[in-house]
Design an enzyme around this catalytic site. Structure first.
Site, PDB file in Angstrom:
ATOM      1  N   ASN A 136       0.875  -1.167   0.000  1.00  0.00           N
ATOM      2  CA  ASN A 136       0.000   0.000   0.000  1.00  0.00           C
ATOM      3  C   ASN A 136       0.914   1.219   0.000  1.00  0.00           C
ATOM      4  O   ASN A 136       1.316   1.711   1.044  1.00  0.00           O
ATOM      5  CB  ASN A 136      -0.891  -0.020   1.246  1.00  0.00           C
ATOM      6  CG  ASN A 136      -1.773   1.215   1.380  1.00  0.00           C
ATOM      7  OD1 ASN A 136      -1.738   2.118   0.555  1.00  0.00           O
ATOM      8  ND2 ASN A 136      -2.560   1.257   2.429  1.00  0.00           N
ATOM      9  N   THR A 232      -3.394  -6.198   1.286  1.00  0.00           N
ATOM     10  CA  THR A 232      -2.406  -5.139   1.448  1.00  0.00           C
ATOM     11  C   THR A 232      -2.431  -4.645   2.883  1.00  0.00           C
ATOM     12  O   THR A 232      -3.313  -5.009   3.669  1.00  0.00           O
ATOM     13  CB  THR A 232      -2.672  -3.970   0.473  1.00  0.00           C
ATOM     14  OG1 THR A 232      -1.531  -3.123   0.424  1.00  0.00           O
ATOM     15  CG2 THR A 232      -3.890  -3.159   0.885  1.00  0.00           C
ATOM     16  N   CYS A 233      -1.465  -3.807   3.261  1.00  0.00           N
ATOM     17  CA  CYS A 233      -1.436  -3.218   4.602  1.00  0.00           C
ATOM     18  C   CYS A 233      -2.476  -2.102   4.695  1.00  0.00           C
ATOM     19  O   CYS A 233      -2.685  -1.366   3.738  1.00  0.00           O
ATOM     20  CB  CYS A 233      -0.054  -2.652   4.915  1.00  0.00           C
ATOM     21  SG  CYS A 233       1.236  -3.912   5.042  1.00  0.00           S
ATOM     22  N   SER A 234      -3.109  -1.979   5.870  1.00  0.00           N
ATOM     23  CA  SER A 234      -4.126  -0.937   6.027  1.00  0.00           C
ATOM     24  C   SER A 234      -3.588   0.287   6.757  1.00  0.00           C
ATOM     25  O   SER A 234      -4.119   1.375   6.628  1.00  0.00           O
ATOM     26  CB  SER A 234      -5.341  -1.470   6.791  1.00  0.00           C
ATOM     27  OG  SER A 234      -5.024  -1.671   8.159  1.00  0.00           O
TER      28      SER A 234
END
Length: 250
Positions: A136, A232-234
């Site tokens: 991300n 994905t990373c938040s």
């Protein structure tokens, strides 16, 4: 006086280091974007345009992807979501989930890396779950736009994820959008589900991701349906992941 001069020199040094870091970050982002544009041109995946007409190479691969396969045999497909920057080749390195984490299509270092498929996935197994990971990035590239699915209005207008293998085009309809924190007691371990061990195992996975969904989505999946998971990373919490699960519909 000497102390003040030392602090001034130190502050100037820190400023220069930060400026150089930012310059490198944006330059690397620029290089990565230019490389992606080149790959999209080869694959006929120009932003805002429909996929090219299906033509096949002598080995049965879609012609536009075969051109990329000749350059790098690690490519296994292409993922695209309309009205987003998600429009990338998907890579796969046998038994190595870290290889394309920070490498570009040529295998050279690139912080943003490329979307890549989990090492345990099987493209030919019926009813399997294909998991694709990507960063991300702060500049909006890679899977940054996946976070847009946090908004119900965006989901309503973008229910379909396009994922083509090297041999066929595919569309997947979203059945769940959720967040999960790696290591938390209530973690959804979606990354452990690639090939179902049984019908019950498949149904348990679908039930778990449906319960975790931040939106009420009527569409679901039944045993035998092929699944696609994007992750994905938040950045909301440490080690939190933003995950979208979809089933193949065509």
């Amino acid at each position: 006086m000497k102390k003040r001069n030392l602090l001034q020199i130190l502050s100037f040094f820190i400023f220069i280091c930060c400026a150089l870091y930012l310059a490198k970050y944006f330059y690397d982002g620029y290089k990565a974007d230019r490389e992606v544009v080149r790959l999209r041109d080869i694959a006929g995946q120009t932003d805002g345009e429909s996929a090219p007409e299906e033509t096949y190479a002598s080995n049965g691969m879609l012609e536009e992807y075969y051109k990329l396969y000749e350059q790098n045999n690690d490519i296994v497909g292409w993922v695209r979501i309309d009205d987003t920057r998600i429009n990338y080749p998907v890579m796969y390195k046998n038994m190595d989930n870290d290889y394309y984490l920070h490498r570009n299509f040529e295998g050279e270092y690139q912080y943003s890396g490329l979307p890549f498929m989990d090492k345990d996935c099987n493209l030919t197994a019926d009813g399997s779950n294909l998991i694709i990971y990507a960063h991300n990035m702060k500049n909006g590239s890679m899977f940054a736009d996946l976070i847009k699915y946090a908004k119900k209005d965006f989901l309503a207008e973008h229910k379909i994820i396009h994922f083509d293998t090297m041999y066929e085009r595919g569309n997947y309809e979203i059945i769940s959008v959720f967040k999960t924190q790696i290591g938390a007691e209530n973690e959804i371990k979606y990354y452990n589900f690639t090939i179902p061990k049984s019908e019950q195992n498949y149904e348990d996975f679908v039930s778990a991701v449906k319960r975790a969904s931040i939106h009420k989505i009527d569409e679901t999946a039944e045993y035998g349906d092929d699944l696609l998971t994007l992750s994905t990373c938040s950045y909301n919490r440490s080690n939190e992941r933003f995950v979208v699960v979809a089933k193949k519909v065509g």
